[in-house]
Design a protein around this motif. Sequence first.
Motif, short mmCIF file in Angstrom:
data_model
loop_
_atom_site.label_atom_id
_atom_site.label_comp_id
_atom_site.label_asym_id
_atom_site.label_seq_id
_atom_site.Cartn_x
_atom_site.Cartn_y
_atom_site.Cartn_z
N SER A 68 -5.87 2.44 10.60
CA SER A 68 -4.68 1.97 9.88
C SER A 68 -4.34 0.58 10.36
N LEU A 112 -9.35 0.83 4.65
CA LEU A 112 -9.36 1.92 5.63
C LEU A 112 -10.73 2.58 5.68
N LEU B 147 -0.25 3.10 6.26
CA LEU B 147 -1.39 2.99 5.35
C LEU B 147 -2.29 4.22 5.46
N ARG B 148 -2.43 4.74 6.68
CA ARG B 148 -3.21 5.97 6.85
C ARG B 148 -2.50 7.14 6.16
#
Lengths: 139, 381
Positions: A68, A112, B147-148
């Motif tokens: 991330s 990602l 974001l993860r």
Amino acid sequence: MADLSKLPLPVPTPETRHFWDGTKKHKLLLQKCDDCGNAYFPPRPFCPACASRSVQVFEASGNATLYSYVINHRPHPAFDGVYSIAVVTLEEGPRMMTNIINTPQTPEALVLDMELRVSFGEITNDITLPYFEPAEVST
Amino acid sequence: MKPNSVAIVGAAETTEMGRIPNTSQIMLHADAALNAMQDAGLKPGDIDGVACAGESPTNIAHYLGIVPTWVDGTQVGGCSFMLHVRHAAAAINEGLCSAVLITHGESGRSRVGTGRRGGGSGHTLAGQFEGPFGTMGPPSAFTLPFLRYMKETGTTLEQLANVAVVQREWAALNPRATFKDPITIDDVMNSRMIAYPFHIFECCLVTDGGGALILVSAERARDFPQKPVYILGSGESVETPMVSQMARFESSKAFAVSGKKAFEEAGISHADVDHLMIYDAFAHLPFYGLEDLGFCKPGEAGQFIMDRNTAIGGKLPLNTNGGGLSYMHSGMYGMYALQESVRQMRGIAPAQVPDAKISIAHGVGGMFAASGTIVMSNQEI
């Protein structure tokens, strides 16, 4: 980077000294438990999974994937323009914070789970930081 | 904790809120404390327990002229006050003290009487393994897991922006809120980028203010002027001082542990909860709170808020003071979440939820580092 002398630098402690000695030699050092096999980071002289004091230092492969990140837009005296602050998952399991370098600092370039490779940046005589770059840049 | 054994009988914020350049930090504690004592009809001589964060309990007890038999200086960030409530309840039950004053005051914006900011932390693990990579406090680090979370859950940037929109609707009902003007998802997404993907409207305010609470045993609580607010259950936990070392980026372990403990102690189900406060330092925090406390399944909180379940008239009113995004945020916001839960339970909130009987105030400390959860009720169950 604009002015590396403006980075807040790590102050190694007896328990982390080996890590910073390692980066100086361009080695990314992790620790592993002799009893349960757990590989871990950040450094400490015992296993955080089982509390065993029987642990060893080993060199990581340097391969990682992007877990991330953010792209910081506020000005930092040590950086030119916007820059990524990332967390990567090392091949051996532990995660660490870093900057992703040698690639545009954009959401399009930073995807990602992309494959990364460690790259060392010498900041002072004593401190070398572990950065990561896209694996395709390294090869 | 024995249910209903302890109640909040005094609660107040600082007289002013927002920008208070003429008041030092310790006086913000004291101002809130004086207001809370007036609210409860108590004098410093009636208080024998002191808990606070940001200042030491020694400073606060001496400043207010209190001689305590019990103090708690637990400082785990913005949810410290949730932990103080929990520890105070245990201390009152154990007979260590009988009336506890919990204070918060923070000159977060004006920095009057706050001492030096930051510095000298290069030896800590965060100082060694996070700071050198250019983290600049919460906006560029607390935001890092999101974001993860997005990738794992399918949550969208519009759903993130919508959190700020819905909370602004609540803030519009609150005369003391810093920002009250309506905003749209486009407004949020066109506001200044702070740390991609977070815009400034998705980051909390930086303001001055404070708050204080007074707790006594439930038996004594009936004799006070205000409607008692009973502590039904509570939880606390910590995970890691380094955001990069969270076990998973799509969930907070500290939230899950603290929330579960609070629900178990209170003996309630999610359907029993009429009102909810989730410390929103940034717009993604309500997602983690709703999911890790079990109000939503993993990944469903963004749509849950988009579907207006937490908005005015929704089934689970959330952050009804406007939250850290629109009401105020002095740095350790947990106290204001508790204050709003107390107002809702007393029935005096500016955006009052009709007939609300159970409220939860859930706090975060540091950057997903710590957590505290308090379940309150206005009913003697």
